[in-house]
Structures are given as C-alpha cells and as structure tokens.
Scaffold this motif. Structure first.
Motif, PDB file in Angstrom:
ATOM      1  N   GLU B  81       0.844  -1.202   0.000  1.00  0.00           N
ATOM      2  CA  GLU B  81       0.000   0.000   0.000  1.00  0.00           C
ATOM      3  C   GLU B  81       0.875   1.246   0.000  1.00  0.00           C
ATOM      4  O   GLU B  81       0.423   2.324  -0.361  1.00  0.00           O
ATOM      5  CB  GLU B  81      -1.009  -0.032   1.156  1.00  0.00           C
ATOM      6  CG  GLU B  81      -0.481   0.411   2.509  1.00  0.00           C
ATOM      7  CD  GLU B  81       0.222  -0.706   3.267  1.00  0.00           C
ATOM      8  OE1 GLU B  81       0.849  -1.584   2.609  1.00  0.00           O
ATOM      9  OE2 GLU B  81       0.187  -0.689   4.517  1.00  0.00           O
ATOM     10  N   HIS B  82       2.145   1.097   0.408  1.00  0.00           N
ATOM     11  CA  HIS B  82       3.139   2.143   0.217  1.00  0.00           C
ATOM     12  C   HIS B  82       4.199   1.651  -0.749  1.00  0.00           C
ATOM     13  O   HIS B  82       4.311   0.450  -0.996  1.00  0.00           O
ATOM     14  CB  HIS B  82       3.780   2.532   1.549  1.00  0.00           C
ATOM     15  CG  HIS B  82       2.793   3.082   2.528  1.00  0.00           C
ATOM     16  ND1 HIS B  82       2.530   2.491   3.735  1.00  0.00           N
ATOM     17  CD2 HIS B  82       1.969   4.156   2.447  1.00  0.00           C
ATOM     18  CE1 HIS B  82       1.595   3.182   4.366  1.00  0.00           C
ATOM     19  NE2 HIS B  82       1.234   4.194   3.616  1.00  0.00           N
ATOM     20  N   VAL B  83       4.971   2.591  -1.274  1.00  0.00           N
ATOM     21  CA  VAL B  83       5.946   2.238  -2.311  1.00  0.00           C
ATOM     22  C   VAL B  83       7.282   1.835  -1.670  1.00  0.00           C
ATOM     23  O   VAL B  83       7.761   2.506  -0.756  1.00  0.00           O
ATOM     24  CB  VAL B  83       6.141   3.426  -3.277  1.00  0.00           C
ATOM     25  CG1 VAL B  83       7.265   3.137  -4.266  1.00  0.00           C
ATOM     26  CG2 VAL B  83       4.842   3.720  -4.021  1.00  0.00           C
ATOM     27  N   TRP B  84       7.836   0.726  -2.148  1.00  0.00           N
ATOM     28  CA  TRP B  84       9.144   0.271  -1.690  1.00  0.00           C
ATOM     29  C   TRP B  84      10.227   0.797  -2.630  1.00  0.00           C
ATOM     30  O   TRP B  84      10.101   0.690  -3.852  1.00  0.00           O
ATOM     31  CB  TRP B  84       9.229  -1.250  -1.715  1.00  0.00           C
ATOM     32  CG  TRP B  84       8.321  -1.976  -0.778  1.00  0.00           C
ATOM     33  CD1 TRP B  84       6.981  -2.128  -0.888  1.00  0.00           C
ATOM     34  CD2 TRP B  84       8.705  -2.689   0.410  1.00  0.00           C
ATOM     35  NE1 TRP B  84       6.496  -2.882   0.148  1.00  0.00           N
ATOM     36  CE2 TRP B  84       7.534  -3.243   0.965  1.00  0.00           C
ATOM     37  CE3 TRP B  84       9.923  -2.923   1.055  1.00  0.00           C
ATOM     38  CZ2 TRP B  84       7.540  -4.005   2.134  1.00  0.00           C
ATOM     39  CZ3 TRP B  84       9.937  -3.680   2.211  1.00  0.00           C
ATOM     40  CH2 TRP B  84       8.757  -4.198   2.748  1.00  0.00           C
ATOM     41  N   ASP B  85      11.314   1.310  -2.041  1.00  0.00           N
ATOM     42  CA  ASP B  85      12.494   1.616  -2.840  1.00  0.00           C
ATOM     43  C   ASP B  85      13.270   0.341  -3.110  1.00  0.00           C
ATOM     44  O   ASP B  85      13.409  -0.511  -2.238  1.00  0.00           O
ATOM     45  CB  ASP B  85      13.403   2.599  -2.074  1.00  0.00           C
ATOM     46  CG  ASP B  85      12.872   4.022  -2.137  1.00  0.00           C
ATOM     47  OD1 ASP B  85      12.035   4.319  -3.008  1.00  0.00           O
ATOM     48  OD2 ASP B  85      13.321   4.844  -1.308  1.00  0.00           O
ATOM     49  N   VAL B  86      13.772   0.239  -4.339  1.00  0.00           N
ATOM     50  CA  VAL B  86      14.517  -0.949  -4.743  1.00  0.00           C
ATOM     51  C   VAL B  86      15.867  -0.507  -5.305  1.00  0.00           C
ATOM     52  O   VAL B  86      15.946   0.482  -6.039  1.00  0.00           O
ATOM     53  CB  VAL B  86      13.745  -1.749  -5.822  1.00  0.00           C
ATOM     54  CG1 VAL B  86      14.479  -3.026  -6.183  1.00  0.00           C
ATOM     55  CG2 VAL B  86      12.323  -2.048  -5.366  1.00  0.00           C
ATOM     56  N   ALA B  87      16.913  -1.236  -4.965  1.00  0.00           N
ATOM     57  CA  ALA B  87      18.236  -0.985  -5.546  1.00  0.00           C
ATOM     58  C   ALA B  87      18.492  -1.987  -6.660  1.00  0.00           C
ATOM     59  O   ALA B  87      18.107  -3.152  -6.550  1.00  0.00           O
ATOM     60  CB  ALA B  87      19.317  -1.116  -4.477  1.00  0.00           C
ATOM     61  N   VAL B  88      19.150  -1.532  -7.716  1.00  0.00           N
ATOM     62  CA  VAL B  88      19.516  -2.409  -8.828  1.00  0.00           C
ATOM     63  C   VAL B  88      21.035  -2.523  -8.849  1.00  0.00           C
ATOM     64  O   VAL B  88      21.735  -1.503  -8.825  1.00  0.00           O
ATOM     65  CB  VAL B  88      19.000  -1.847 -10.172  1.00  0.00           C
ATOM     66  CG1 VAL B  88      19.455  -2.727 -11.336  1.00  0.00           C
ATOM     67  CG2 VAL B  88      17.486  -1.726 -10.149  1.00  0.00           C
ATOM     68  N   PHE B 109       6.419  -0.423  -6.221  1.00  0.00           N
ATOM     69  CA  PHE B 109       7.881  -0.409  -6.235  1.00  0.00           C
ATOM     70  C   PHE B 109       8.423   0.746  -7.052  1.00  0.00           C
ATOM     71  O   PHE B 109       7.772   1.233  -7.974  1.00  0.00           O
ATOM     72  CB  PHE B 109       8.409  -1.741  -6.779  1.00  0.00           C
ATOM     73  CG  PHE B 109       7.865  -2.924  -6.051  1.00  0.00           C
ATOM     74  CD1 PHE B 109       8.349  -3.264  -4.800  1.00  0.00           C
ATOM     75  CD2 PHE B 109       6.810  -3.662  -6.587  1.00  0.00           C
ATOM     76  CE1 PHE B 109       7.809  -4.333  -4.087  1.00  0.00           C
ATOM     77  CE2 PHE B 109       6.262  -4.728  -5.889  1.00  0.00           C
ATOM     78  CZ  PHE B 109       6.760  -5.065  -4.632  1.00  0.00           C
ATOM     79  N   ARG B 110       9.630   1.168  -6.710  1.00  0.00           N
ATOM     80  CA  ARG B 110      10.292   2.262  -7.404  1.00  0.00           C
ATOM     81  C   ARG B 110      11.792   2.016  -7.324  1.00  0.00           C
ATOM     82  O   ARG B 110      12.340   1.791  -6.239  1.00  0.00           O
ATOM     83  CB  ARG B 110       9.955   3.575  -6.700  1.00  0.00           C
ATOM     84  CG  ARG B 110      10.716   4.780  -7.197  1.00  0.00           C
ATOM     85  CD  ARG B 110      10.231   6.032  -6.491  1.00  0.00           C
ATOM     86  NE  ARG B 110      10.428   5.972  -5.039  1.00  0.00           N
ATOM     87  CZ  ARG B 110       9.874   6.782  -4.164  1.00  0.00           C
ATOM     88  NH1 ARG B 110       9.069   7.747  -4.579  1.00  0.00           N
ATOM     89  NH2 ARG B 110      10.121   6.665  -2.877  1.00  0.00           N
ATOM     90  N   VAL B 111      12.432   2.018  -8.468  1.00  0.00           N
ATOM     91  CA  VAL B 111      13.889   1.916  -8.450  1.00  0.00           C
ATOM     92  C   VAL B 111      14.439   3.203  -7.857  1.00  0.00           C
ATOM     93  O   VAL B 111      14.063   4.300  -8.281  1.00  0.00           O
ATOM     94  CB  VAL B 111      14.447   1.683  -9.860  1.00  0.00           C
ATOM     95  CG1 VAL B 111      15.971   1.793  -9.864  1.00  0.00           C
ATOM     96  CG2 VAL B 111      14.013   0.313 -10.389  1.00  0.00           C
ATOM     97  N   ALA B 112      15.299   3.070  -6.849  1.00  0.00           N
ATOM     98  CA  ALA B 112      15.788   4.246  -6.130  1.00  0.00           C
ATOM     99  C   ALA B 112      17.259   4.526  -6.400  1.00  0.00           C
ATOM    100  O   ALA B 112      17.695   5.666  -6.333  1.00  0.00           O
ATOM    101  CB  ALA B 112      15.567   4.084  -4.625  1.00  0.00           C
ATOM    102  N   MET B 113      18.024   3.497  -6.702  1.00  0.00           N
ATOM    103  CA  MET B 113      19.438   3.714  -7.021  1.00  0.00           C
ATOM    104  C   MET B 113      19.977   2.483  -7.726  1.00  0.00           C
ATOM    105  O   MET B 113      19.394   1.410  -7.655  1.00  0.00           O
ATOM    106  CB  MET B 113      20.255   3.996  -5.754  1.00  0.00           C
ATOM    107  CG  MET B 113      20.135   2.981  -4.657  1.00  0.00           C
ATOM    108  SD  MET B 113      21.147   3.394  -3.180  1.00  0.00           S
ATOM    109  CE  MET B 113      20.301   4.803  -2.513  1.00  0.00           C
TER     110      MET B 113
END
Lengths: 213, 213
Positions: B81-88, B109-113
């Motif tokens: 229900e909230h967005v998770w930051d994801v590292a690649v 989800f959102r790519v963060a770095m």
DNA sequence: TAGATTGTTAATCGATTAACAATC
DNA sequence: TAGATTGTTAATCGATTAACAATC
C-alpha cells in the motif's frame, strides 16, 4: 523407465537440476550424488532421486551420477540437446534486453527474429552483443507468415499488456507452441500451447509479505 | 482472521489475485465473485475463497467481493500500500531494462538507485523513460553504505553469475531482506532473507519438454 | 570387502476440491 | 422472498519424506 505421465511439478524441476549440473561440470567435476546436488539446488536428495527415476536409472549405487551423462540425458528429456529458434515480439526495453541477453546460448535457445508494429522501429538494427550478429526489426504485420516459414515454435512476448492477448493469438496461429510472456496479464491459449509468465512485480510482492518496510 | 502461519503457496498466489483485481478495476468493474476471479487467474473458485479466508472475511454472501476493498486489503497484506524503494545492482542489459521498466510504478515499487563496479559505467546517467527521472550509476564499492543509509530493503541482482553470490552477501550486509535474482544460479542467503529467481532459460526449458521441435 | 549411494516402497504430510449451511 | 455466493468443513488427491534392500 516409466512411460506414465510425469507430473508437471517434476518437469519444472528438471531445468533446475540441469543448470546446477552444468555449473558443476564447468567447475571440472565429473560425478555427484543426489545429496550433493540437492544441497546445490535446495531440494531433498530423496526428491531428486524420485524425480530422476521417472525417466530412467541414471546413477550407480555407491558412486552417484556421472555428470556428463546426466547432463546428456536431461538435455534430451527437455529437448534442449539441439538449439531452439525463438521469436521476440515487442521491441521495447524488455524486448531489447531479451535479444541482447547472453544467457540463452549454452542453454538451448537462440533468438532468431524480432518484431514490432511501430513504423519508427521497423527496419532498425538491433545489436545482440555477439560479434557479427544483429537483427533487423521486422514488421509485425508479417509475423504470422515469417514465424510459420521459419518453423519457429517458441516466442517471447514483450509487448504492453494491451496488445498481448492479440499477439498471443497470432503467435498460436503461426504455429508457436510455447510463449514466455513478459506482459503483466494471464494469456488465454488453446490447450497444447504452453505459457510461462515472468512478471517481476509479482515476484517482489511475494517477498514483501515477509519483510518489514 | 486466522493468525496461524499462512502457507507460502497461498502467499504466492495473492499477487496474482491482486493483479487481476487491478485489471478488473481498471476496466471499471466494482464487484466480482470467486468464480469470475478464478476464471481470470486460472485458479478454482474454492481455492480463492480458501486462500482469502486465511486473512479475513472480505466477501458478502450472494454478491461476492467489492473490488476496491479487496484490492485495499490485499495491498495491505502484501505491504504494497506504500511504495518500496529498490536498488539495482549490475547495470548490464538486464539492469538497464529493469531501471527503465515502467511496470513497477503502480504495483508498489520504485527503483531508487543503481550500482556497477565498471569504472566506464560509474557516474553515467541512466534515463528511466519517466520524465525528469534519471539515475547516476553509483560505485559498487559504496553499495553497502548507500543502501543502508537509504534504508532500502529490496534489491534486484543483475550481475553476471560469477559475481552474484558476493554481491548478495553485500546486499544482506547492507540490510536488504529481499533479492530478486536475475543471475542464473541459486543464491545462498541467511534465513530471514527472501530470494526469488528469474531465469528465462529455465522457463523456456519448462515448455520445450512438452513441445515437438 | 566395507562403505556409500541408488531406486523404490510405504508412510507422512500438505494442498486442493466438493459440498453445504449460513446469509446477503 | 429466492437466487447467488460466501466461508468452512470433510473428503480427496497428490507430493514429499523416510527407510531400506540392492548393489556398485
């Protein structure tokens, strides 16, 4: 050898065994046991022996399995002892990544052609990373004809969700019997056609259930 | 509400239900039944009702499920229900495709770095396709520190197989609790850390067993 | 040979389905 | 109300594991 129908879940584990065996072979090993292989793949030794026994007797009491022979047998069972041509449909980000992916070569697959319906993309070259190997993006309007003429049985579907079902219908019409679907929806296909889904968001959501934010 | 441990296999189906419900909602529907949802996802109605009943009573006899409410509840259960930051990690072809992938935004989800260890790549910009959104590829040597400071709990591992285990160890050290692994090998991680594997060759081999070349 | 490991059987375990009372 | 559909129980089905004789 048991000729009865093998459960899907057993078949689904064979590629995992094969991948692990190829890694062991690459590391220079020549024999392994169900116990050792099980530790590599995270599956019990009994499970592995039972799975393999569905197809024959590949091991020797006391010594285990001869790796090159087991690789050969599993490759035959999975029909990847020869290389399959694969068509890629939808040359967006995923399509490009799939065409350039270096991981198919030694696993029984080769991208043979790719399609898009965007006039901006049709005719453009896609470099694969392999020297002297590139593709021209073909017109999706010729897809059924091109795939049928090349006798291609496998496709990777990389279009947006909105186009995916229609593309899948055309792939089936073209004679494709297996579709690896990257679009985030379930495809409806006739029985006899296999579909596997890859949706990264689904996999991430399977993990967040267990994780504190 | 049943507080007992929910089987993994039940959890693994919830994202599939959620995705189908979101599609129904996008199509303007407001209610559905276990029968209808089952047809969309290819799972029996009884199975769906049993799965959902592990978490509460979300339906009404006679009318079924109110879609926005069920979406809300499943999103909470899956913690999306909230967005998770994801590292690649690993900005080769797959890493680039993952950063540019547009399918995470509305799924939690959102790519963060993103990171690489290649001096040629470090410092380069990666466009995401989203306007005004790009990333600078960071130095993998700072990965543990950067990820920990950003409190990132999810990573997508896109390095070659040869580097994957070592990277995974560093991700765990950095506090990552879920790894989506694109490298073609099984990662060893401590209990409490979740791993999901995506290996397209495995999926293709699961189909070729059933197909005539 | 003795130790190791297979292939297989029987027992256990867990997941799915069918059925139905409850009730919207 | 009557029809529809839930949540849940019990029955069925299938998959996994443990154990061991066979044998390399």
């Amino acid at each position: 050898m048991n000729a009865a129908k093998v459960p899907d879940i057993v078949v689904s584990r064979l590629p995992v065994y094969l991948r692990a065996l190829q890694r062991l072979a690459d590391a220079g090993m020549t024999t392994t046991s169900s116990k050792e292989l099980g530790e590599k793949v995270g599956i019990s030794a009994a499970q592995i022996r039972k799975d393999l026994s569905q197809f024959g007797e590949f091991g020797k009491q006391g010594t285990g399995y001869y790796i090159p022979y087991l690789i050969e047998r599993l490759s035959k069972i999975l029909k990847v002892e020869h290389v399959w041509d694969v068509a890629v449909v939808g040359m967006g980000e995923i399509g490009h990544a799939v065409v350039r992916y270096q991981g198919f070569g030694n696993r029984g697959f080769r991208v043979a052609m790719c399609f898009d319906n965007d006039p901006e993309k049709i005719g453009k070259q896609v470099c694969t990373g392999t020297p002297n190997c590139s593709f021209v993006i073909r017109d999706a309007r010729n897809m059924v004809k091109d795939i049928r003429e090349a006798n291609i049985k496998l496709a990777m579907l990389c279009t947006p969700a909105s186009a995916a079902q229609q593309v899948a219908d055309h792939l089936v019409e073209a004679g494709v019997r297996g579709i690896l679907n990257y679009a985030p929806l379930r495809l409806m296909v006739p029985s006899g056609v296999k579909v596997q889904h890859i949706d990264p968001a689904i996999y991430l959501q399977r993990m967040t259930y267990y994780i504190e934010p």
